[in-house]
Scaffold this active site. Structure first.
Site, PDB file in Angstrom:
ATOM      1  N   GLY A 120     -31.559  35.057  28.795  1.00  0.00           N
ATOM      2  CA  GLY A 120     -32.873  34.985  27.865  1.00  0.00           C
ATOM      3  C   GLY A 120     -33.808  35.388  27.415  1.00  0.00           C
ATOM      4  N   THR A 121     -33.912  36.316  29.025  1.00  0.00           N
ATOM      5  CA  THR A 121     -35.366  36.888  28.924  1.00  0.00           C
ATOM      6  C   THR A 121     -35.283  37.880  28.402  1.00  0.00           C
ATOM      7  OG1 THR A 121     -35.414  36.072  31.072  1.00  0.00           O
ATOM      8  CG2 THR A 121     -36.663  38.577  30.692  1.00  0.00           C
ATOM      9  N   GLN A 127     -33.347  26.051  25.875  1.00  0.00           N
ATOM     10  CA  GLN A 127     -32.453  24.606  26.908  1.00  0.00           C
ATOM     11  C   GLN A 127     -33.434  23.321  26.082  1.00  0.00           C
ATOM     12  OE1 GLN A 127     -33.162  24.109  30.389  1.00  0.00           O
ATOM     13  NE2 GLN A 127     -34.262  25.822  31.168  1.00  0.00           N
ATOM     14  N   SER A 174     -29.560  31.391  26.304  1.00  0.00           N
ATOM     15  CA  SER A 174     -28.866  31.963  27.032  1.00  0.00           C
ATOM     16  C   SER A 174     -28.049  30.779  28.382  1.00  0.00           C
ATOM     17  CB  SER A 174     -30.321  30.909  28.659  1.00  0.00           C
ATOM     18  OG  SER A 174     -29.570  32.275  29.546  1.00  0.00           O
ATOM     19  N   ALA A 175     -26.271  31.889  28.053  1.00  0.00           N
ATOM     20  CA  ALA A 175     -25.469  30.820  28.285  1.00  0.00           C
ATOM     21  C   ALA A 175     -24.888  30.040  29.609  1.00  0.00           C
ATOM     22  CB  ALA A 175     -24.091  31.608  28.379  1.00  0.00           C
ATOM     23  N   HIS A 176     -26.329  29.893  30.600  1.00  0.00           N
ATOM     24  CA  HIS A 176     -26.428  28.886  32.113  1.00  0.00           C
ATOM     25  C   HIS A 176     -26.904  28.352  31.906  1.00  0.00           C
ATOM     26  CE1 HIS A 176     -29.818  30.363  33.972  1.00  0.00           C
ATOM     27  NE2 HIS A 176     -29.474  31.282  33.815  1.00  0.00           N
ATOM     28  N   THR A 195     -23.028  48.938  26.730  1.00  0.00           N
ATOM     29  CA  THR A 195     -20.993  48.664  26.617  1.00  0.00           C
ATOM     30  C   THR A 195     -21.495  46.775  26.784  1.00  0.00           C
ATOM     31  OG1 THR A 195     -20.656  50.424  27.016  1.00  0.00           O
ATOM     32  CG2 THR A 195     -19.122  48.306  27.155  1.00  0.00           C
ATOM     33  N   CYS A 235     -38.073  29.924  37.553  1.00  0.00           N
ATOM     34  CA  CYS A 235     -38.745  31.344  38.137  1.00  0.00           C
ATOM     35  C   CYS A 235     -39.877  31.490  38.857  1.00  0.00           C
ATOM     36  CB  CYS A 235     -38.354  32.060  37.111  1.00  0.00           C
ATOM     37  SG  CYS A 235     -37.148  31.780  35.070  1.00  0.00           S
TER      38      CYS A 235
HETATM   39  N1  PLP Z   1     -36.591  30.469  28.308  1.00  0.00           N
HETATM   40  C1  PLP Z   1     -36.185  29.230  28.697  1.00  0.00           C
HETATM   41  C2  PLP Z   1     -37.370  28.456  28.442  1.00  0.00           C
HETATM   42  C3  PLP Z   1     -36.267  29.036  30.059  1.00  0.00           C
HETATM   43  O1  PLP Z   1     -35.799  27.911  30.583  1.00  0.00           O
HETATM   44  C4  PLP Z   1     -34.688  29.974  30.906  1.00  0.00           C
HETATM   45  C5  PLP Z   1     -34.556  30.178  32.057  1.00  0.00           C
HETATM   46  O2  PLP Z   1     -35.264  29.370  32.879  1.00  0.00           O
HETATM   47  C6  PLP Z   1     -35.383  31.610  30.179  1.00  0.00           C
HETATM   48  C7  PLP Z   1     -35.820  32.442  28.413  1.00  0.00           C
HETATM   49  C8  PLP Z   1     -34.532  32.912  30.599  1.00  0.00           C
HETATM   50  O3  PLP Z   1     -33.181  32.790  30.868  1.00  0.00           O
HETATM   51  P1  PLP Z   1     -32.846  33.937  31.470  1.00  0.00           P
HETATM   52  O4  PLP Z   1     -32.478  32.737  33.164  1.00  0.00           O
HETATM   53  O5  PLP Z   1     -31.259  33.879  30.844  1.00  0.00           O
HETATM   54  O6  PLP Z   1     -33.446  35.123  31.738  1.00  0.00           O
END
Ligand code: PLP
Length: 389
Positions: free
Chosen positions: A70-71, A179, A199-201, A237, A325
């Site tokens: 996601g980042t 989210q 984001s997959a996780h 890749t 984070c």
């Molecule tokens: N954006 C939101 C709203 C999130 O909650 C998160 C993860 O905590 C992210 C972005 C970042 O995703 P990733 O952990 O896959 O980098």
């Protein structure tokens, strides 16, 4: 017995995801850019995965760009759209103060590179006002970025209304839907956005994999330099096992969305009602009628949230004080501060985020231990006069 109530930080891998990833690691080692048999098998796995992720979000497969999470998707969206728009002379960005750091810090970085930014405040509802956005967007605005669902309080934003305002002024609209996906239906076309991050996780897939949806026709400059992968938009890749794991997670999320979201909403309500009834001086943060079904953010007046988190962990219950984070910083949550909550309330707030494995028994166990834990912590801290109801 251990109970995990921190699904907004991350989710466990679904066993079907593990199996699919294991099979790819074992059998599909080829580079998807290679022309030979091995490469083409890996490419077929990648193409299948792209279609599955596209189905979850109502997109065309060719519009999905896989990233390292996601980042990176947020970075690519913001930096890529800002760079493309700068060629037209637009150098203003609008976002909201409760965004994830992946957006806020990227916007900060862009302001150091000569862009200007307006960061909109929220009110206690945790829902961004369309009126505020309307006042902020100008003919110079390149990009508006507002998240679909907030990670700490779970509030869902009126994205279709907000994206329409951005478009009236010719600005590109990005939403961080990390989210939202898997928790509520996400249809990128119905939302009217141009860019959306995933984001997959957060949906029982692997960490380190995500996607940026780029509406066909939207101009975006690549951020990384390298090869021609992902239609020249993201070199490197591809992480084929991770992407296949993401796709299986996306398929499973789509198939159980309806039943799981009503189950989780009922569990979350049981948790909230139970806490409010059994623990004095508690309040729910964020508009209760407008949230993803799995999230409850509750403040416990007179209790240090970090102490409550540790005390619950000792009881085998994992919760969080906000975004993973920024944990460990002891700073009050920037989300709750952005919503105008006083520091002491922000510092006494706990996020409970529920998921697939949680049951009524888990919630009842929490309700059994929580009043005693809160009482004990309050007895250790001087409480303001008149607060002993
Ligand atoms: N954006 C939101 C709203 C999130 O909650 C998160 C993860 O905590 C992210 C972005 C970042 O995703 P990733 O952990 O896959 O980098």
């Amino acid at each position: 017995m251990r109970i995990y109530f921190d699904h907004n930080a991350t989710t466990p891998l679904d066993p079907e995801v593990v199996e699919a990833m294991f099979a790819v690691c074992r059998d599909e080692f080829g580079n998807p850019s290679s022309v030979h048999h091995y490469g083409q098998r890996a490419k077929a796995a990648l193409d299948g995965a792209r279609s599955a992720v596209a189905v979850l979000i109502g997109a065309e497969p060719s519009e999905v760009v896989f990233t390292s999470g996601g980042t990176e998707a947020d970075n690519l969206a913001l930096r890529g759209a800002a760079a493309a728009a700068a060629e037209t002379g637009r150098r203003h960005i609008v976002t909201a103060a409760f965004e994830h750091e992946a957006v806020l810090n990227t916007v900060k970085g862009l302001t150091r590179a000569g862009y200007t930014a307006t960061v909109l405040p929220l009110d206690a509802s945790g829902v961004l006002s369309a009126g505020l956005l309307r006042e902020a967007v100008t003919a110079n605005t390149a990009l508006v970025s507002v998240m679909h669902a907030n990670n700490e309080v779970g509030t869902i934003q009126p994205i279709a209304e907000l994206s329409a305002i951005a478009h009236e002024h010719g600005a590109v609209f990005h939403t961080d839907a990390v989210q939202a996906a898997g928790k509520i239906p996400v249809d990128v076309r119905a939302l009217g956005v141009d860019l959306a991050s995933f984001s997959a996780h957060k949906l029982y897939g692997p960490k380190g994999v995500g996607a940026l949806w780029i509406r066909r026709g939207v101009r975006l400059a690549p951020v990384l330099t390298g090869g021609r992968q992902e239609r020249n938009r993201r070199p490197g890749t591809e992480n084929v096992p991770g992407i296949v794991g993401f796709a299986v997670a996306a398929r499973l999320a789509a198939s159980r969305l309806e039943t799981e979201s009503s189950r989780l909403a009922a569990l979350r309500d049981r948790l909230e009602e139970g806490v409010l009834a059994r623990v004095a001086r508690t309040e729910v943060n964020g508009a209760r009628g407008c949230r993803v079904p799995n999230t409850a953010n509750i403040s416990f007046a007179g209790v240090e949230a970090e102490s409550l988190l540790i005390a619950l962990d000792l009881e085998g219950i994992a919760v969080s004080t906000g975004s993973a984070c920024s944990s460990g910083t002891l700073e009050p949550s920037h989300v709750l501060k952005a919503m105008g909550l006083p520091s002491h309330r922000a510092q006494s707030s706990i996020r409970f985020s529920l998921g697939l494995a949680n049951t009524e028994q888990d919630v009842d166990r929490l309700l059994e231990v929580l009043p005693g834990v809160v009482d004990r912590l309050r007895s250790l801290t001087p409480q303001p006069a008149g607060s002993n109801e």
